[in-house]
Scaffold this motif. Sequence first.
Motif, PDB file in Angstrom:
ATOM      1  N   THR A  61       0.489  -1.567  -0.402  1.00 45.08           N
ATOM      2  CA  THR A  61       0.329   0.254  -0.331  1.00 45.08           C
ATOM      3  C   THR A  61       0.906   1.510   0.071  1.00 45.08           C
ATOM      4  OG1 THR A  61      -1.793  -0.564   1.169  1.00 45.08           O
ATOM      5  CG2 THR A  61      -1.623   0.832   1.219  1.00 45.08           C
ATOM      6  N   ALA A  62       0.469   1.721  -0.501  1.00 43.86           N
ATOM      7  CA  ALA A  62       1.175   3.649  -1.002  1.00 43.86           C
ATOM      8  C   ALA A  62       0.289   4.492  -0.834  1.00 43.86           C
ATOM      9  CB  ALA A  62       1.715   3.506  -2.660  1.00 43.86           C
ATOM     10  N   ASP A  63       1.400   5.297  -0.258  1.00 41.26           N
ATOM     11  CA  ASP A  63       0.422   6.631   0.137  1.00 41.26           C
ATOM     12  C   ASP A  63       0.640   7.470  -0.788  1.00 41.26           C
ATOM     13  OD1 ASP A  63      -0.040   9.352   1.602  1.00 41.26           O
ATOM     14  OD2 ASP A  63       1.966  10.138   2.325  1.00 41.26           O
ATOM     15  N   ASN A  64      -0.850   7.429  -1.825  1.00 41.99           N
ATOM     16  CA  ASN A  64      -1.220   8.128  -2.774  1.00 41.99           C
ATOM     17  C   ASN A  64      -1.387   9.571  -2.988  1.00 41.99           C
ATOM     18  OD1 ASN A  64      -0.980   5.886  -4.750  1.00 41.99           O
ATOM     19  ND2 ASN A  64      -2.540   4.787  -3.239  1.00 41.99           N
ATOM     20  N   CYS A  65      -1.567  10.378  -1.500  1.00 45.29           N
ATOM     21  CA  CYS A  65      -1.785  11.653  -1.349  1.00 45.29           C
ATOM     22  C   CYS A  65      -0.689  12.138  -1.214  1.00 45.29           C
ATOM     23  CB  CYS A  65      -2.287  11.620  -0.104  1.00 45.29           C
ATOM     24  SG  CYS A  65      -3.901  11.307   0.334  1.00 45.29           S
ATOM     25  N   SER A  66       0.892  11.422  -1.192  1.00 48.51           N
ATOM     26  CA  SER A  66       2.129  12.258  -1.666  1.00 48.51           C
ATOM     27  C   SER A  66       2.710  12.164  -2.794  1.00 48.51           C
ATOM     28  CB  SER A  66       2.869  11.762  -0.782  1.00 48.51           C
ATOM     29  OG  SER A  66       4.434  11.634  -0.278  1.00 48.51           O
ATOM     30  N   ASP A  67       3.678  12.952  -3.445  1.00 48.47           N
ATOM     31  CA  ASP A  67       4.000  12.987  -4.345  1.00 48.47           C
ATOM     32  C   ASP A  67       5.174  12.089  -4.881  1.00 48.47           C
ATOM     33  OD1 ASP A  67       5.825  14.266  -2.620  1.00 48.47           O
ATOM     34  OD2 ASP A  67       6.493  15.873  -4.038  1.00 48.47           O
ATOM     35  N   ARG A  68       5.577  11.871  -3.737  1.00 50.29           N
ATOM     36  CA  ARG A  68       6.997  10.096  -2.837  1.00 50.29           C
ATOM     37  C   ARG A  68       5.569   9.390  -2.218  1.00 50.29           C
ATOM     38  NH1 ARG A  68      11.651  11.832   0.026  1.00 50.29           N
ATOM     39  NH2 ARG A  68      12.672   9.523  -0.563  1.00 50.29           N
ATOM     40  N   PRO A  69       4.408   8.232  -3.220  1.00 48.74           N
ATOM     41  CA  PRO A  69       3.692   7.339  -2.759  1.00 48.74           C
ATOM     42  C   PRO A  69       4.536   6.730  -1.551  1.00 48.74           C
ATOM     43  CG  PRO A  69       3.957   7.558  -4.937  1.00 48.74           C
ATOM     44  CD  PRO A  69       4.950   8.718  -4.574  1.00 48.74           C
ATOM     45  N   TYR A  70       5.627   6.123  -1.978  1.00 48.14           N
ATOM     46  CA  TYR A  70       6.700   4.848  -1.369  1.00 48.14           C
ATOM     47  C   TYR A  70       7.900   5.606  -0.407  1.00 48.14           C
ATOM     48  CZ  TYR A  70       4.297   0.855  -3.098  1.00 48.14           C
ATOM     49  OH  TYR A  70       3.694   0.045  -3.243  1.00 48.14           O
ATOM     50  N   GLY A  71       7.693   7.119  -0.022  1.00 47.88           N
ATOM     51  CA  GLY A  71       8.246   8.117   1.259  1.00 47.88           C
ATOM     52  C   GLY A  71      10.004   7.978   1.069  1.00 47.88           C
ATOM     53  N   THR A  95      -1.066  -4.976   2.189  1.00 47.90           N
ATOM     54  CA  THR A  95      -0.435  -4.149   3.636  1.00 47.90           C
ATOM     55  C   THR A  95      -1.354  -3.932   4.113  1.00 47.90           C
ATOM     56  OG1 THR A  95       0.881  -2.610   2.444  1.00 47.90           O
ATOM     57  CG2 THR A  95       1.968  -4.394   2.864  1.00 47.90           C
ATOM     58  N   LEU A  96      -1.591  -3.366   5.812  1.00 51.63           N
ATOM     59  CA  LEU A  96      -1.852  -2.725   6.715  1.00 51.63           C
ATOM     60  C   LEU A  96      -2.424  -0.879   5.745  1.00 51.63           C
ATOM     61  CD1 LEU A  96      -4.555  -2.892   8.661  1.00 51.63           C
ATOM     62  CD2 LEU A  96      -2.900  -3.161  10.487  1.00 51.63           C
ATOM     63  N   SER A  97      -1.470  -0.477   6.335  1.00 47.99           N
ATOM     64  CA  SER A  97      -1.665   0.786   5.485  1.00 47.99           C
ATOM     65  C   SER A  97      -0.097   1.260   4.736  1.00 47.99           C
ATOM     66  CB  SER A  97      -1.532   1.544   6.599  1.00 47.99           C
ATOM     67  OG  SER A  97      -0.138   1.665   7.496  1.00 47.99           O
ATOM     68  N   PRO A  98       0.024   2.430   4.505  1.00 47.37           N
ATOM     69  CA  PRO A  98       1.293   2.729   3.816  1.00 47.37           C
ATOM     70  C   PRO A  98       2.820   2.603   4.479  1.00 47.37           C
ATOM     71  CG  PRO A  98       0.046   4.170   2.904  1.00 47.37           C
ATOM     72  CD  PRO A  98      -0.334   3.268   3.936  1.00 47.37           C
ATOM     73  N   PHE A  99       2.502   2.963   6.374  1.00 45.80           N
ATOM     74  CA  PHE A  99       2.628   3.376   7.521  1.00 45.80           C
ATOM     75  C   PHE A  99       3.430   2.001   8.218  1.00 45.80           C
ATOM     76  CE2 PHE A  99       0.425   6.744   6.112  1.00 45.80           C
ATOM     77  CZ  PHE A  99       1.711   7.787   4.222  1.00 45.80           C
ATOM     78  N   ASP A 100       1.714   1.762   8.364  1.00 44.54           N
ATOM     79  CA  ASP A 100       1.858  -0.287   9.257  1.00 44.54           C
ATOM     80  C   ASP A 100       2.168  -1.700   8.649  1.00 44.54           C
ATOM     81  OD1 ASP A 100       1.876   1.732  11.993  1.00 44.54           O
ATOM     82  OD2 ASP A 100       0.715   3.187  10.693  1.00 44.54           O
ATOM     83  N   GLY A 101       2.102  -1.243   7.632  1.00 37.97           N
ATOM     84  CA  GLY A 101       2.074  -2.623   7.128  1.00 37.97           C
ATOM     85  C   GLY A 101       3.393  -3.513   7.155  1.00 37.97           C
TER      86      GLY A 101
END
Length: 106
Positions: A61-71, A95-101
């Motif tokens: 799971t990526a952070d699709n609200c960010s310009d760098r989805p995988y930080g 994965t559960l979330s971009p940050f906690d999976g």
Amino acid sequence: MAYESDEDRSRDADLVVVADTVVADGTMSLMGFDANAYRVTIGDVEKGDASEGETIRVGSTADNCSDRPYGAGDPMLGRGALRVFLVSEGGQWRTLSPFDGVRQVP
């Protein structure tokens, strides 16, 4: 949502496994976006219906609200054994979330 502990992550996950092997496997559509996909060989099952030695396909799971989805980098590419907290969505594991999976196994 941010989780404070592995117990909290496990509570919300459908499947929690320790991955022995993680191999890149292209991309998959998650929540309308392309996400990195992996073949994960399960070394240990901590929660859910899976078997040791089984290989499953997992979307990171990526952070699709960010310009760098995988930080700083996709957490599925960690070194050593990984504890992976998964949810089933549309017949796919992600994965559960971009940050906690994903967590490194100490």
